[in-house]
Design an enzyme around this catalytic site. Structure first.
Site, PDB file in Angstrom:
ATOM      1  N   HIS A   1       3.048 -29.871   6.490  1.00  0.00           N
ATOM      2  CA  HIS A   1       1.861 -30.725   6.521  1.00  0.00           C
ATOM      3  C   HIS A   1       0.988 -30.531   5.292  1.00  0.00           C
ATOM      4  O   HIS A   1      -0.226 -30.700   5.350  1.00  0.00           O
ATOM      5  CB  HIS A   1       1.055 -30.456   7.791  1.00  0.00           C
ATOM      6  CG  HIS A   1       1.780 -30.809   9.044  1.00  0.00           C
ATOM      7  ND1 HIS A   1       1.995 -32.114   9.434  1.00  0.00           N
ATOM      8  CD2 HIS A   1       2.373 -30.031   9.966  1.00  0.00           C
ATOM      9  CE1 HIS A   1       2.671 -32.121  10.573  1.00  0.00           C
ATOM     10  NE2 HIS A   1       2.928 -30.866  10.914  1.00  0.00           N
TER      11      HIS A   1
ATOM     12  N   CYS B   1     -20.466   0.614  -3.359  1.00  0.00           N
ATOM     13  CA  CYS B   1     -21.262   1.606  -4.063  1.00  0.00           C
ATOM     14  C   CYS B   1     -21.338   2.889  -3.251  1.00  0.00           C
ATOM     15  O   CYS B   1     -21.262   2.881  -2.024  1.00  0.00           O
ATOM     16  CB  CYS B   1     -22.665   1.111  -4.380  1.00  0.00           C
ATOM     17  SG  CYS B   1     -22.747  -0.375  -5.383  1.00  0.00           S
TER      18      CYS B   1
ATOM     19  N   ASN C   1     -27.813   1.365  -3.074  1.00  0.00           N
ATOM     20  CA  ASN C   1     -26.762   0.508  -2.512  1.00  0.00           C
ATOM     21  C   ASN C   1     -27.432  -0.674  -1.834  1.00  0.00           C
ATOM     22  O   ASN C   1     -28.465  -0.508  -1.173  1.00  0.00           O
ATOM     23  CB  ASN C   1     -25.922   1.255  -1.482  1.00  0.00           C
ATOM     24  CG  ASN C   1     -25.058   2.331  -2.091  1.00  0.00           C
ATOM     25  OD1 ASN C   1     -24.966   2.456  -3.307  1.00  0.00           O
ATOM     26  ND2 ASN C   1     -24.431   3.122  -1.245  1.00  0.00           N
ATOM     27  N   GLY C   2     -26.836  -1.848  -1.934  1.00  0.00           N
ATOM     28  CA  GLY C   2     -27.397  -3.023  -1.286  1.00  0.00           C
ATOM     29  C   GLY C   2     -27.801  -4.072  -2.304  1.00  0.00           C
ATOM     30  O   GLY C   2     -27.414  -4.030  -3.477  1.00  0.00           O
TER      31      GLY C   2
ATOM     32  N   LYS D   1     -14.157  -0.707  -0.939  1.00  0.00           N
ATOM     33  CA  LYS D   1     -13.620  -0.440   0.380  1.00  0.00           C
ATOM     34  C   LYS D   1     -14.517  -0.957   1.493  1.00  0.00           C
ATOM     35  O   LYS D   1     -14.075  -1.609   2.417  1.00  0.00           O
ATOM     36  CB  LYS D   1     -13.403   1.073   0.542  1.00  0.00           C
ATOM     37  CG  LYS D   1     -12.771   1.468   1.867  1.00  0.00           C
ATOM     38  CD  LYS D   1     -11.360   0.911   1.989  1.00  0.00           C
ATOM     39  CE  LYS D   1     -10.720   1.218   3.306  1.00  0.00           C
ATOM     40  NZ  LYS D   1      -9.446   0.524   3.473  1.00  0.00           N
TER      41      LYS D   1
ATOM     42  N   GLU E   1      -4.905  -8.951  -2.940  1.00  0.00           N
ATOM     43  CA  GLU E   1      -5.869  -7.883  -3.178  1.00  0.00           C
ATOM     44  C   GLU E   1      -5.462  -6.952  -4.313  1.00  0.00           C
ATOM     45  O   GLU E   1      -6.302  -6.582  -5.142  1.00  0.00           O
ATOM     46  CB  GLU E   1      -6.053  -7.041  -1.907  1.00  0.00           C
ATOM     47  CG  GLU E   1      -6.893  -7.691  -0.830  1.00  0.00           C
ATOM     48  CD  GLU E   1      -7.008  -6.799   0.387  1.00  0.00           C
ATOM     49  OE1 GLU E   1      -8.139  -6.620   0.876  1.00  0.00           O
ATOM     50  OE2 GLU E   1      -5.973  -6.277   0.856  1.00  0.00           O
TER      51      GLU E   1
ATOM     52  N   TRP F   1     -20.356  -0.560  -7.565  1.00  0.00           N
ATOM     53  CA  TRP F   1     -19.598  -1.807  -7.432  1.00  0.00           C
ATOM     54  C   TRP F   1     -20.593  -2.915  -7.753  1.00  0.00           C
ATOM     55  O   TRP F   1     -21.554  -3.140  -7.028  1.00  0.00           O
ATOM     56  CB  TRP F   1     -19.047  -1.962  -6.015  1.00  0.00           C
ATOM     57  CG  TRP F   1     -18.159  -3.159  -5.833  1.00  0.00           C
ATOM     58  CD1 TRP F   1     -16.819  -3.226  -6.038  1.00  0.00           C
ATOM     59  CD2 TRP F   1     -18.550  -4.459  -5.379  1.00  0.00           C
ATOM     60  NE1 TRP F   1     -16.348  -4.489  -5.751  1.00  0.00           N
ATOM     61  CE2 TRP F   1     -17.392  -5.267  -5.352  1.00  0.00           C
ATOM     62  CE3 TRP F   1     -19.775  -5.026  -4.997  1.00  0.00           C
ATOM     63  CZ2 TRP F   1     -17.422  -6.599  -4.952  1.00  0.00           C
ATOM     64  CZ3 TRP F   1     -19.805  -6.353  -4.615  1.00  0.00           C
ATOM     65  CH2 TRP F   1     -18.627  -7.119  -4.594  1.00  0.00           C
TER      66      TRP F   1
ATOM     67  N   LYS G   1      -2.773  -8.877   1.325  1.00  0.00           N
ATOM     68  CA  LYS G   1      -2.416  -7.636   0.642  1.00  0.00           C
ATOM     69  C   LYS G   1      -1.931  -7.921  -0.781  1.00  0.00           C
ATOM     70  O   LYS G   1      -2.292  -7.215  -1.722  1.00  0.00           O
ATOM     71  CB  LYS G   1      -1.324  -6.895   1.421  1.00  0.00           C
ATOM     72  CG  LYS G   1      -1.805  -6.199   2.662  1.00  0.00           C
ATOM     73  CD  LYS G   1      -2.686  -5.020   2.329  1.00  0.00           C
ATOM     74  CE  LYS G   1      -3.770  -4.809   3.373  1.00  0.00           C
ATOM     75  NZ  LYS G   1      -4.796  -5.806   3.478  1.00  0.00           N
TER      76      LYS G   1
ATOM     77  N   ARG H   1     -15.511   3.488  -2.948  1.00  0.00           N
ATOM     78  CA  ARG H   1     -16.584   2.553  -2.598  1.00  0.00           C
ATOM     79  C   ARG H   1     -17.060   1.744  -3.796  1.00  0.00           C
ATOM     80  O   ARG H   1     -17.785   0.756  -3.638  1.00  0.00           O
ATOM     81  CB  ARG H   1     -17.769   3.314  -1.989  1.00  0.00           C
ATOM     82  CG  ARG H   1     -17.468   4.003  -0.678  1.00  0.00           C
ATOM     83  CD  ARG H   1     -18.697   4.719  -0.164  1.00  0.00           C
ATOM     84  NE  ARG H   1     -19.751   3.790   0.182  1.00  0.00           N
ATOM     85  CZ  ARG H   1     -20.028   3.382   1.414  1.00  0.00           C
ATOM     86  NH1 ARG H   1     -19.303   3.819   2.417  1.00  0.00           N
ATOM     87  NH2 ARG H   1     -21.011   2.544   1.648  1.00  0.00           N
TER      88      ARG H   1
ATOM     89  N   GLU I   1      -2.023 -11.598   6.731  1.00  0.00           N
ATOM     90  CA  GLU I   1      -2.294 -10.247   6.246  1.00  0.00           C
ATOM     91  C   GLU I   1      -1.398  -9.894   5.054  1.00  0.00           C
ATOM     92  O   GLU I   1      -1.848  -9.271   4.086  1.00  0.00           O
ATOM     93  CB  GLU I   1      -2.106  -9.250   7.384  1.00  0.00           C
ATOM     94  CG  GLU I   1      -2.256  -7.794   7.006  1.00  0.00           C
ATOM     95  CD  GLU I   1      -3.624  -7.413   6.470  1.00  0.00           C
ATOM     96  OE1 GLU I   1      -3.756  -6.299   5.945  1.00  0.00           O
ATOM     97  OE2 GLU I   1      -4.564  -8.241   6.555  1.00  0.00           O
TER      98      GLU I   1
END
Length: 620
Positions: free
Chosen positions: A516, A2, A100-101, A615, A500, A74, A497, A27, A493
């Site tokens: 395994h 946010c 925000n929060g 983000k 995401e 968000w 990516k 954000r 990573e």
């Protein structure tokens, strides 16, 4: 997560708020809205969807004024709808807020306020705070307070904050209190821009670029009053606080797209420069070591460290895994990598000889901040590896190292990852030279590091080949990413990516672990991406690749230039420059970033703003 923007002054506020929200859209981009105060009235415009949708609404239904707040969302509570968009109003419009929060006790507050006759129009936790502010204002007026008086409004905010449990960054305007924005922070970042007879409010500094070069970072439990004639800050426990004005360290051109179609692609191609920035001034060839001036610990302090804990989330956690290998190989210091979300609730045995590093791009990640605070509370030295100057983690850590990568706008982190790995390499060199590493070994590492910007430039030459591979595989819905030692974190990573931004299921494993369990997933519709540059266990990884091929699994290999043997096994090979094993994460990350980018593009995904992600994760 946010974004908040606010303004008090003489400028026309609606265009300024919209521009700020555009800069903050990375954000949160579920919905956006603004509230503007003018002549005893507050006008609210809000809309589900991108900030551009809000801009169209404001153009069709203009609002005038010089005082306002805005928000890009968000979602945490409630779906993406116009009603759930911020700002939210309390009572009969006496107060408007952006938040925000997460208000953890919102359900209890909601039931209490509903019983008092307040009507809720959204599913959000924020509306409970808005109605609570309106309720407390009504009670203060009944006790003789003046709704237009700033002291009454501050008392209302104080009473409200006492009842809120959770995290918040709040921007508040009272309908009847002119020329005033009130901000409050607990766990969610807020920064105030200082101008001449004007003040700005934002959740990070990006909306302030070009408007002011002076900022004040709010700390937890601080409440700020922004008026054209001045700035006032109070701490909820200790009273009045003198604003600590700092210089805003941002470069306006860094947040422009330039000739690139997306921020993610721009930031991938910035990596030669950002790695050079991370190295600049930190290599001492005469002493064959690195210069780590921001650690704020003496050589004696560092030599007594017998254990290092790296804590982070997401991509930063993967960089930490590379750091673990580097620190243990170069410095022979036992190193552990902890998920910050787990460390904050654990009580692992640590001593005063344990050094804790928090790794974060934004410096505001809620879990990483909480883990750092918990370690500080117990007396352990805590340092940060951070990109954002003035962020909460950067300010609260005992010391640390900045990445100097510039603003990273794309939600999927790219240049921050390679900058973090670069800084961790410098850190490992620093510790190594203080302990066991020889002078010639240190000089060799410095020479190789100095060549990395040019090496990454060469690695980016795989772009066309990656685009070709993406075109072949983008319709597949499951991928395995496999690597060993330094390249195991790179496999993790790479898988992250792809997940995401393309929404493809992908998993990263150590290549030897594949047999395994994960090998059960292998079939003709499940490509395996092998990170297999030359190294000490190269033949072992080749054997793992053969096991995949024996089961008809398609294989994409990330291999060193000139490796023709791999080309006889893999279906497709993407070549990168041949470097020392400890530098392979830097070069091998590049094609994996590009692969995720092009696969997502071909699948029609929003590369810079993937669904469900934001983000900076400033909520738990």
């Amino acid at each position: 997560m946010c974004g908040i923007v606010g303004y008090v002054g003489s400028r026309s506020v609606s265009d300024l708020l919209i521009e700020g929200l555009h800069r903050l859209e990375y954000r949160g981009y579920d919905s956006a809205g603004i509230a503007v105060q003018h002549h005893g009235k507050v006008s609210v415009r809000k809309k589900a969807g991108r900030v551009q949708e809000l801009a169209g609404l404001v153009q069709a239904q203009p609002v005038c004024g010089h005082i306002g707040i805005g928000h890009t969302r968000w979602a945490t509570h409630g779906e993406t709808t116009d009603q759930n968009s911020h700002p939210h109003t309390g009572g009969n419009g006496e107060v408007s807020i952006v938040h925000n929060g997460v208000i953890e006790n919102y359900d209890t507050l909601r039931r209490q306020l509903t019983a008092l006759g307040y009507v809720f129009h959204s599913q959000t936790d924020t509306e409970a705070a808005a109605h609570l502010l309106a309720h407390n204002l009504e009670e203060q007026v009944l006790l003789g307070g003046d709704a237009a008086d700033i002291e009454t409004c501050l008392r209302v905010v104080e009473l409200t904050l006492k009842k809120l449990k959770g995290t918040y960054g709040l921007g508040i305007i009272f309908r009847d209190c002119p020329d005033t924005v009130i901000a409050a922070r607990c766990g969610s970042p807020l920064v105030i821009g200082v101008g001449r007879d004007e003040y700005f409010l934002a959740s990070d500094s990006s909306p302030l670029v070009g408007y002011t070069s002076q900022v004040v970072y709010l700390s937890d439990n601080e409440v700020a009053v922004l008026r054209p004639d001045g700035l006032r800050i109070d701490h909820r426990q200790s009273g009045s606080v003198a604003p600590h004005v700092q210089v805003l360290e941002h470069v306006s051109s860094d947040i422009e797209l330039g000739n690139f179609e997306h921020y993610m692609l721009k930031e991938i191609f910035e990596q030669p420069q950002t790695i050079e920035n991370a190295l600049r001034g930190r290599l001492d060839a005469d002493e064959a070591t690195s210069v780590m001036g921001g650690l704020n610990l003496t050589a004696k302090d560092l030599r007594r460290i017998d254990r290092i804990v790296l804590t982070a989330c997401g991509t930063s956690w993967h960089a930490g895994l590379v750091g673990e290998f580097l620190l243990e190989e170069f410095a022979r210091v036992p190193t552990e990598v902890e998920y910050a979300s787990e460390l904050r609730y654990r009580n692992p045995p640590m001593s005063d000889r344990t050094l804790v590093f928090a790794i974060t791009q934004s410096g505001e990640t809620a879990d990483t901040l909480a883990a750092l605070r918990e370690c500080k509370r117990k007396g352990y030295p805590t340092l940060a590896i951070c990109n954002t100057v003035g962020s909460t983690i950067a300010r609260e850590a005992d010391g640390g190292i900045y990445l100097h990568a510039g603003p990273e706008i794309g939600v999927a982190s790219t240049k921050a990852f390679t900058s973090q790995v670069t800084v961790l390499t410098l850190l490992a060199l620093h510790f190594g030279r203080m302990r066991h590493m020889s002078y010639p070994a240190g000089q060799r590492i410095i020479r190789q590091l100095r060549g990395m910007p040019e090496t990454i430039t060469r690695a980016l030459q795989c772009h066309d080949k990656v685009r070709e591979v993406a075109d072949k595989y983008y319709r597949f819905n499951n991928f395995l990413y496999l690597g060993r030692l330094y390249n195991f974190p790179v496999a993790l990573e790479g898988a992250l990516k792809l997940k995401e931004i393309s929404y493809i299921h992908a998993e990263g494993y150590p290549a030897a672990e594949m047999k395994h369990g994960p090998i059960a997933l292998v079939d003709e519709q499940t490509p395996s991406v092998f990170v297999i540059p030359r190294g000490g266990i190269y033949p072992k990884v080749v054997s793992n690749m053969e096991e995949i091929k024996a089961r008809k699994g398609p294989v994409i290999a990330i291999a060193c230039d000139g490796d023709t043997d791999i080309a006889r096994i893999a279906d497709d090979v993407i070549y990168v420059p041949d470097v020392e094993e400890y530098l392979q994460p830097l070069v091998c990350a590049v094609p994996l970033q590009l692969l995720a980018y092009h696969v997502a593009l071909l699948r029609g995904c929003n590369v810079d703003r993937p669904r469900n992600l934001a983000k900076s994760v400033t909520v738990e």
